[in-house]
Motif scaffolding. Structure first.
Motif, PDB file in Angstrom:
ATOM      1  N   GLY A 170      96.416  54.387  -8.482  1.00 47.85           N
ATOM      2  CA  GLY A 170      97.193  54.111  -7.261  1.00 47.85           C
ATOM      3  C   GLY A 170      96.980  52.820  -6.785  1.00 47.85           C
ATOM      4  N   VAL A 171      95.639  52.544  -6.722  1.00 45.64           N
ATOM      5  CA  VAL A 171      95.010  51.039  -6.187  1.00 45.64           C
ATOM      6  C   VAL A 171      95.417  50.036  -7.127  1.00 45.64           C
ATOM      7  CG1 VAL A 171      93.201  49.788  -5.434  1.00 45.64           C
ATOM      8  CG2 VAL A 171      93.335  52.033  -4.940  1.00 45.64           C
ATOM      9  N   THR A 201      98.527  60.035   2.853  1.00 43.40           N
ATOM     10  CA  THR A 201      97.391  59.757   1.635  1.00 43.40           C
ATOM     11  C   THR A 201      97.946  58.955   0.580  1.00 43.40           C
ATOM     12  OG1 THR A 201      97.760  61.900   0.572  1.00 43.40           O
ATOM     13  CG2 THR A 201      96.021  61.687   2.365  1.00 43.40           C
ATOM     14  N   VAL A 202      99.159  59.140   0.053  1.00 49.03           N
ATOM     15  CA  VAL A 202      99.944  58.574  -0.916  1.00 49.03           C
ATOM     16  C   VAL A 202     100.268  56.987  -0.339  1.00 49.03           C
ATOM     17  CG1 VAL A 202     101.624  58.333  -2.414  1.00 49.03           C
ATOM     18  CG2 VAL A 202     100.946  60.627  -2.037  1.00 49.03           C
ATOM     19  N   ASN A 233      97.083  54.923  -0.400  1.00 46.18           N
ATOM     20  CA  ASN A 233      96.301  54.902  -1.758  1.00 46.18           C
ATOM     21  C   ASN A 233      97.081  53.380  -2.039  1.00 46.18           C
ATOM     22  OD1 ASN A 233      95.960  57.079  -4.751  1.00 46.18           O
ATOM     23  ND2 ASN A 233      95.222  54.918  -4.368  1.00 46.18           N
ATOM     24  N   THR A 291      90.044  61.606  -8.488  1.00 48.38           N
ATOM     25  CA  THR A 291      89.605  60.183  -8.606  1.00 48.38           C
ATOM     26  C   THR A 291      90.502  59.217  -9.475  1.00 48.38           C
ATOM     27  OG1 THR A 291      87.382  61.000  -8.236  1.00 48.38           O
ATOM     28  CG2 THR A 291      87.496  58.816  -8.938  1.00 48.38           C
ATOM     29  N   GLN A 321      93.814  59.412 -10.075  1.00 47.83           N
ATOM     30  CA  GLN A 321      94.970  59.076  -9.526  1.00 47.83           C
ATOM     31  C   GLN A 321      94.537  58.053  -8.446  1.00 47.83           C
ATOM     32  OE1 GLN A 321      96.524  61.943  -6.518  1.00 47.83           O
ATOM     33  NE2 GLN A 321      98.414  61.959  -7.998  1.00 47.83           N
ATOM     34  N   ILE A 322      93.527  58.068  -7.631  1.00 43.99           N
ATOM     35  CA  ILE A 322      93.258  57.119  -6.551  1.00 43.99           C
ATOM     36  C   ILE A 322      93.006  55.867  -7.215  1.00 43.99           C
ATOM     37  CG2 ILE A 322      91.864  56.434  -4.872  1.00 43.99           C
ATOM     38  CD1 ILE A 322      91.266  59.539  -4.175  1.00 43.99           C
TER      39      ILE A 322
END
Length: 261
Positions: free
Chosen positions: A143-144, A78-79, A82, A137, A139-140
Motif C-alpha cells: 500500500g505504501v 486504515t486503508v 496506508n 504486513t 499489504q501495508i
C-alpha cells in the motif's frame, strides 16, 4: 477573453462528462487540452490542472456522501492512512521533479504517463471487488509503495490519481467499486494539497494569479460535466466507452510528445 472563457467552460464540461461516465474527475483528459488547445507550457498546464483538480475532487467528495456516507469512509480509515503513507511523500517528490525537469523532458514524461493511464483504463478499470490479494504486513508495504507511485504520477500530471487509486483499492484491499471511488477521493485530496504546496514554491505558480478566471470557469465546467456524466451512467456502456477514451489519451500523448521537439 470571453471566447477563451467560454472555451474553458465548454472544454471543462465535456471532459468532466467523460470522466463522470467512468467515475473519474477527467483531469487526465484536461491536461492535454490545456497544452494543445490553450497553449500553456508543460509545467504551467500541470499546475493549472492541479488547481482545477483540487476544486473538482473536494466537490466530488461532498457529492458522493449521499451515495457513500462518511461513516463508511471512516470505517476504512486504515486503508486511507496506508495509501497516504506513500502518496504524500510521492506527491512532494513528484512535484519537485516536475519543477526541475526541462520543459521538453516534462512533455515526454507527461506523454508516457498518459499512455500508462490509457492502459490502466483498458485493463484495470473493470476490476471487481473480491478478497484482497495480500494481507497483513505485505499489504501495508504494498500500500505504501503503490501510494508513493500514485502520488508521483498525480503530481507530475496534476491529476487526482483516481484512475490508478481505484484499481489499487479494488485489487489490493478488496474494496467494492463504489466504496473505492470515495476512498480514492479521500486519499487524493490530501495528496493533491501536498503536491500543490510543493508547486507553490516554484515561480511558475504565478500562472494561477494570471489565469484565475480561467481556472474557476474551467473548474466550474468540470464540476457540471461530472454531474452530467454521473447522471448518464448506465446510458452509455462503459465497455464501449473505455476503448474510445484510451485511444483519446494515446492520441493526446502523441500531440504532447510533439511539443517536446
Amino acid at each position: 477573453m470571453i471566447g477563451r472563457l467560454s472555451g474553458a467552460f465548454g472544454g471543462g464540461a465535456l471532459i468532466g462528462t467523460l470522466g463522470g461516465l467512468i467515475g473519474l474527475g477527467g483531469a487526465e483528459f484536461r491536461l492535454p487540452l490545456l497544452i494543445s488547445s490553450f497553449r500553456f507550457v508543460a509545467l504551467q498546464a500541470v499546475i493549472l490542472n492541479k488547481a482545477m483538480s483540487l476544486i473538482v475532487v473536494a466537490t466530488a467528495l461532498i457529492f458522493r456522501t449521499r451515495t457513500v456516507p462518511l461513516d463508511d469512509l471512516a470505517a476504512h480509515w486504515t486503508v486511507v492512512v496506508n495509501l497516504l503513507g506513500g502518496s504524500l511523500i510521492g506527491a512532494w517528490f513528484g512535484a519537485g521533479w516536475a519543477t526541475r525537469l526541462k520543459s521538453a523532458s516534462l512533455y515526454r514524461v507527461i506523454a508516457i504517463l498518459l499512455v500508462v493511464i490509457a492502459l490502466v483504463l483498458l485493463w484495470g478499470h473493470g476490476a471487481a471487488g473480491s478478497q484482497p490479494v495480500l494481507s497483513g504486513t505485505s499489504q501495508i508495504i504494498a500500500g505504501v509503495v503503490a501510494g508513493f507511485a500514485i502520488g508521483v504520477v498525480a503530481s507530475l500530471l496534476g491529476v487526482a490519481g483516481g484512475e490508478l487509486l481505484i484499481p489499487t483499492l479494488v485489487l489490493l484491499f478488496g474494496a467494492d467499486i463504489k466504496l473505492a471511488g470515495s476512498l480514492s477521493l479521500a486519499v487524493s485530496l490530501p495528496t493533491m494539497i501536498v503536491g500543490f504546496t510543493r508547486y507553490s514554491r516554484d515561480q511558475s505558480f504565478s500562472v494561477l494569479d494570471q489565469n484565475r478566471s480561467f481556472v474557476l470557469v474551467m473548474a466550474a465546467g468540470s464540476i457540471v460535466g461530472s454531474l452530467i456524466g454521473s447522471l448518464l451512467l448506465g446510458v452509455v456502456p462503459g465497455a464501449a466507452l473505455l476503448p474510445f477514451l484510451a485511444a483519446l489519451l494515446v492520441l493526446s500523448a502523441i500531440k504532447v510528445w510533439r511539443h517536446a521537439d
